[in-house]
Design a protein around this motif. Structure first.
Motif, PDB file in Angstrom:
ATOM      1  N   ASN A  67       8.898 -12.477  -1.803  1.00  0.00           N
ATOM      2  CA  ASN A  67       8.450 -13.659  -1.057  1.00  0.00           C
ATOM      3  C   ASN A  67       7.228 -13.259  -0.239  1.00  0.00           C
ATOM      4  O   ASN A  67       7.291 -13.145   0.984  1.00  0.00           O
ATOM      5  CB  ASN A  67       9.572 -14.187  -0.160  1.00  0.00           C
ATOM      6  N   ALA A  68       6.123 -12.990  -0.941  1.00  0.00           N
ATOM      7  CA  ALA A  68       4.889 -12.546  -0.278  1.00  0.00           C
ATOM      8  C   ALA A  68       3.745 -13.472  -0.688  1.00  0.00           C
ATOM      9  O   ALA A  68       3.784 -14.118  -1.736  1.00  0.00           O
ATOM     10  CB  ALA A  68       4.569 -11.103  -0.663  1.00  0.00           C
ATOM     11  N   ALA A  69       2.738 -13.521   0.155  1.00  0.00           N
ATOM     12  CA  ALA A  69       1.567 -14.367  -0.108  1.00  0.00           C
ATOM     13  C   ALA A  69       0.783 -13.849  -1.309  1.00  0.00           C
ATOM     14  O   ALA A  69       0.690 -12.648  -1.529  1.00  0.00           O
ATOM     15  CB  ALA A  69       0.675 -14.399   1.127  1.00  0.00           C
ATOM     16  N   SER A  70       0.197 -14.776  -2.055  1.00  0.00           N
ATOM     17  CA  SER A  70      -0.610 -14.406  -3.226  1.00  0.00           C
ATOM     18  C   SER A  70      -1.975 -13.883  -2.783  1.00  0.00           C
ATOM     19  O   SER A  70      -2.445 -14.191  -1.683  1.00  0.00           O
ATOM     20  CB  SER A  70      -0.811 -15.621  -4.121  1.00  0.00           C
ATOM     21  N   PRO A  71      -2.648 -13.111  -3.646  1.00  0.00           N
ATOM     22  CA  PRO A  71      -4.009 -12.680  -3.323  1.00  0.00           C
ATOM     23  C   PRO A  71      -4.943 -13.866  -3.053  1.00  0.00           C
ATOM     24  O   PRO A  71      -5.782 -13.798  -2.162  1.00  0.00           O
ATOM     25  CB  PRO A  71      -4.454 -11.904  -4.565  1.00  0.00           C
ATOM     26  N   ALA A  72      -4.778 -14.958  -3.796  1.00  0.00           N
ATOM     27  CA  ALA A  72      -5.639 -16.135  -3.585  1.00  0.00           C
ATOM     28  C   ALA A  72      -5.467 -16.686  -2.171  1.00  0.00           C
ATOM     29  O   ALA A  72      -6.448 -17.046  -1.514  1.00  0.00           O
ATOM     30  CB  ALA A  72      -5.335 -17.210  -4.625  1.00  0.00           C
ATOM     31  N   LEU A  73      -4.219 -16.749  -1.696  1.00  0.00           N
ATOM     32  CA  LEU A  73      -3.990 -17.230  -0.341  1.00  0.00           C
ATOM     33  C   LEU A  73      -4.630 -16.289   0.675  1.00  0.00           C
ATOM     34  O   LEU A  73      -5.245 -16.734   1.642  1.00  0.00           O
ATOM     35  CB  LEU A  73      -2.493 -17.361  -0.058  1.00  0.00           C
ATOM     36  N   LEU A  74      -4.504 -14.975   0.451  1.00  0.00           N
ATOM     37  CA  LEU A  74      -5.098 -13.997   1.373  1.00  0.00           C
ATOM     38  C   LEU A  74      -6.616 -14.159   1.434  1.00  0.00           C
ATOM     39  O   LEU A  74      -7.208 -14.095   2.515  1.00  0.00           O
ATOM     40  CB  LEU A  74      -4.746 -12.574   0.952  1.00  0.00           C
ATOM     41  N   ILE A  75      -7.233 -14.380   0.290  1.00  0.00           N
ATOM     42  CA  ILE A  75      -8.686 -14.545   0.241  1.00  0.00           C
ATOM     43  C   ILE A  75      -9.099 -15.820   0.973  1.00  0.00           C
ATOM     44  O   ILE A  75     -10.055 -15.829   1.740  1.00  0.00           O
ATOM     45  CB  ILE A  75      -9.192 -14.514  -1.223  1.00  0.00           C
ATOM     46  N   GLY A 105       0.040   2.844  -3.242  1.00  0.00           N
ATOM     47  CA  GLY A 105      -1.039   3.765  -2.898  1.00  0.00           C
ATOM     48  C   GLY A 105      -2.303   3.014  -2.531  1.00  0.00           C
ATOM     49  O   GLY A 105      -2.418   1.803  -2.739  1.00  0.00           O
ATOM     50  N   GLU A 106      -3.217   3.758  -1.952  1.00  0.00           N
ATOM     51  CA  GLU A 106      -4.504   3.197  -1.540  1.00  0.00           C
ATOM     52  C   GLU A 106      -5.609   3.912  -2.295  1.00  0.00           C
ATOM     53  O   GLU A 106      -5.449   5.071  -2.647  1.00  0.00           O
ATOM     54  CB  GLU A 106      -4.681   3.352  -0.029  1.00  0.00           C
ATOM     55  N   PRO A 107      -6.729   3.262  -2.558  1.00  0.00           N
ATOM     56  CA  PRO A 107      -7.066   1.902  -2.167  1.00  0.00           C
ATOM     57  C   PRO A 107      -6.221   0.875  -2.925  1.00  0.00           C
ATOM     58  O   PRO A 107      -5.894   1.077  -4.092  1.00  0.00           O
ATOM     59  CB  PRO A 107      -8.548   1.759  -2.508  1.00  0.00           C
ATOM     60  N   LEU A 108      -5.870  -0.198  -2.237  1.00  0.00           N
ATOM     61  CA  LEU A 108      -5.051  -1.264  -2.804  1.00  0.00           C
ATOM     62  C   LEU A 108      -5.957  -2.299  -3.461  1.00  0.00           C
ATOM     63  O   LEU A 108      -6.876  -2.806  -2.836  1.00  0.00           O
ATOM     64  CB  LEU A 108      -4.222  -1.929  -1.702  1.00  0.00           C
ATOM     65  N   THR A 109      -5.692  -2.597  -4.721  1.00  0.00           N
ATOM     66  CA  THR A 109      -6.474  -3.619  -5.425  1.00  0.00           C
ATOM     67  C   THR A 109      -5.728  -4.945  -5.405  1.00  0.00           C
ATOM     68  O   THR A 109      -4.494  -4.980  -5.296  1.00  0.00           O
ATOM     69  CB  THR A 109      -6.732  -3.232  -6.890  1.00  0.00           C
ATOM     70  N   ALA A 110      -6.478  -6.022  -5.517  1.00  0.00           N
ATOM     71  CA  ALA A 110      -5.877  -7.354  -5.554  1.00  0.00           C
ATOM     72  C   ALA A 110      -4.959  -7.498  -6.762  1.00  0.00           C
ATOM     73  O   ALA A 110      -3.882  -8.102  -6.662  1.00  0.00           O
ATOM     74  CB  ALA A 110      -6.957  -8.432  -5.565  1.00  0.00           C
ATOM     75  N   SER A 111      -5.343  -6.942  -7.909  1.00  0.00           N
ATOM     76  CA  SER A 111      -4.509  -7.090  -9.104  1.00  0.00           C
ATOM     77  C   SER A 111      -3.204  -6.309  -8.967  1.00  0.00           C
ATOM     78  O   SER A 111      -2.141  -6.799  -9.382  1.00  0.00           O
ATOM     79  CB  SER A 111      -5.265  -6.692 -10.372  1.00  0.00           C
ATOM     80  N   ALA A 112      -3.235  -5.120  -8.379  1.00  0.00           N
ATOM     81  CA  ALA A 112      -2.004  -4.355  -8.170  1.00  0.00           C
ATOM     82  C   ALA A 112      -1.100  -5.081  -7.176  1.00  0.00           C
ATOM     83  O   ALA A 112       0.115  -5.211  -7.388  1.00  0.00           O
ATOM     84  CB  ALA A 112      -2.322  -2.950  -7.666  1.00  0.00           C
ATOM     85  N   TYR A 113      -1.701  -5.592  -6.101  1.00  0.00           N
ATOM     86  CA  TYR A 113      -0.925  -6.344  -5.113  1.00  0.00           C
ATOM     87  C   TYR A 113      -0.333  -7.604  -5.737  1.00  0.00           C
ATOM     88  O   TYR A 113       0.815  -7.955  -5.470  1.00  0.00           O
ATOM     89  CB  TYR A 113      -1.793  -6.698  -3.896  1.00  0.00           C
ATOM     90  N   ALA A 173       0.672  -8.149  -8.799  1.00  0.00           N
ATOM     91  CA  ALA A 173       1.872  -7.803  -9.565  1.00  0.00           C
ATOM     92  C   ALA A 173       3.026  -7.444  -8.621  1.00  0.00           C
ATOM     93  O   ALA A 173       4.183  -7.799  -8.882  1.00  0.00           O
ATOM     94  CB  ALA A 173       1.570  -6.644 -10.515  1.00  0.00           C
ATOM     95  N   TRP A 174       2.721  -6.773  -7.515  1.00  0.00           N
ATOM     96  CA  TRP A 174       3.734  -6.371  -6.539  1.00  0.00           C
ATOM     97  C   TRP A 174       4.353  -7.590  -5.845  1.00  0.00           C
ATOM     98  O   TRP A 174       5.563  -7.655  -5.660  1.00  0.00           O
ATOM     99  CB  TRP A 174       3.092  -5.425  -5.517  1.00  0.00           C
ATOM    100  N   GLN A 175       3.531  -8.555  -5.466  1.00  0.00           N
ATOM    101  CA  GLN A 175       4.012  -9.682  -4.661  1.00  0.00           C
ATOM    102  C   GLN A 175       4.796 -10.724  -5.460  1.00  0.00           C
ATOM    103  O   GLN A 175       5.599 -11.443  -4.906  1.00  0.00           O
ATOM    104  CB  GLN A 175       2.867 -10.355  -3.889  1.00  0.00           C
ATOM    105  N   ALA A 222       0.833  -1.206   0.000  1.00  0.00           N
ATOM    106  CA  ALA A 222       0.000   0.000   0.000  1.00  0.00           C
ATOM    107  C   ALA A 222       0.870   1.260   0.000  1.00  0.00           C
ATOM    108  O   ALA A 222       0.535   2.251  -0.661  1.00  0.00           O
ATOM    109  CB  ALA A 222      -0.935  -0.015   1.198  1.00  0.00           C
ATOM    110  N   VAL A 223       1.989   1.232   0.728  1.00  0.00           N
ATOM    111  CA  VAL A 223       2.897   2.383   0.745  1.00  0.00           C
ATOM    112  C   VAL A 223       3.473   2.618  -0.652  1.00  0.00           C
ATOM    113  O   VAL A 223       3.512   3.738  -1.150  1.00  0.00           O
ATOM    114  CB  VAL A 223       4.024   2.183   1.789  1.00  0.00           C
ATOM    115  N   GLU A 224       3.904   1.534  -1.307  1.00  0.00           N
ATOM    116  CA  GLU A 224       4.511   1.660  -2.642  1.00  0.00           C
ATOM    117  C   GLU A 224       3.488   1.974  -3.734  1.00  0.00           C
ATOM    118  O   GLU A 224       3.764   2.743  -4.646  1.00  0.00           O
ATOM    119  CB  GLU A 224       5.241   0.374  -3.012  1.00  0.00           C
TER     120      GLU A 224
END
Length: 132
Positions: free
Chosen positions: A39-47, A23-31, A33-35, A19-21
Motif C-alpha cells: 500500500n505505497a504511492a506510485s512513482p507517478a504520484l510521487l512525481i 539498494g541505492e541509487p533507487l530508480t523509479a522502475s525498481a520502486y 515494482a516494489w510498491q 531503498a533499504v531493500e
C-alpha cells in the motif's frame, strides 16, 4: 474505487524502506515494482507531488541516479507551443498517440513520455488550443 491518500511522511518512509531493500541509487522502475504489492504511492504520484523523481527521493533522503532529466529541457511555455504546432499540422488527430508518433519524426521536441511527465495530455491540449 477510492484512491488512498499518502502523507509526505508516509511517502518518505516508503521510499526509505524501498531503498533499504533494493539498494541505492533507487530508480523509479525498481520502486514501481516494489510498491505494487504494497500500500505505497506510485512513482507517478510521487512525481506529481514533488515535481520529479529525484525531488521525491531527496525529500526522503534517498540517493538517485544523477543523470540529467530531459523533461526540463523545455519550459512549460515551450511544451505548450510545441503541442500547438502539432495540433496545427494538417492531418493531426489531436490524440496523445498521434502526438507521440509525430514527435518521433521531429527534432527538438519532447517525446510523448517526456511530455506526460509535465502535463496531462488534456491539460496541455487545452493550453495549446488557447494559443491559437
Amino acid at each position: 474505487m477510492r484512491v488512498p491518500e499518502f502523507s509526505d511522511e508516509q511517502i518518505a518512509a516508503d521510499l526509505a524502506a524501498a531503498a533499504v531493500e533494493l539498494g541505492e541509487p533507487l530508480t523509479a522502475s525498481a520502486y514501481d515494482a516494489w510498491q505494487r504489492p504494497r500500500n505505497a504511492a506510485s512513482p507517478a504520484l510521487l512525481i506529481r507531488r514533488f515535481g520529479s523523481w529525484n525531488a521525491a527521493c531527496a525529500h526522503a533522503g534517498v540517493a538517485t541516479n544523477k543523470t540529467r532529466s530531459t523533461s526540463r529541457r523545455w519550459s512549460d511555455d515551450d511544451v505548450v507551443e510545441i503541442v500547438a504546432r502539432y495540433l496545427a499540422v494538417p492531418g493531426s488527430t489531436g490524440s496523445f498517440a498521434d502526438y507521440a508518433s509525430w514527435a518521433k519524426e521531429q527534432d527538438g521536441v519532447p517525446s510523448g513520455a517526456t511530455l506526460r511527465q509535465r502535463f496531462p495530455w488534456a491539460e496541455v491540449k487545452r493550453r495549446a488550443a488557447g494559443q491559437s
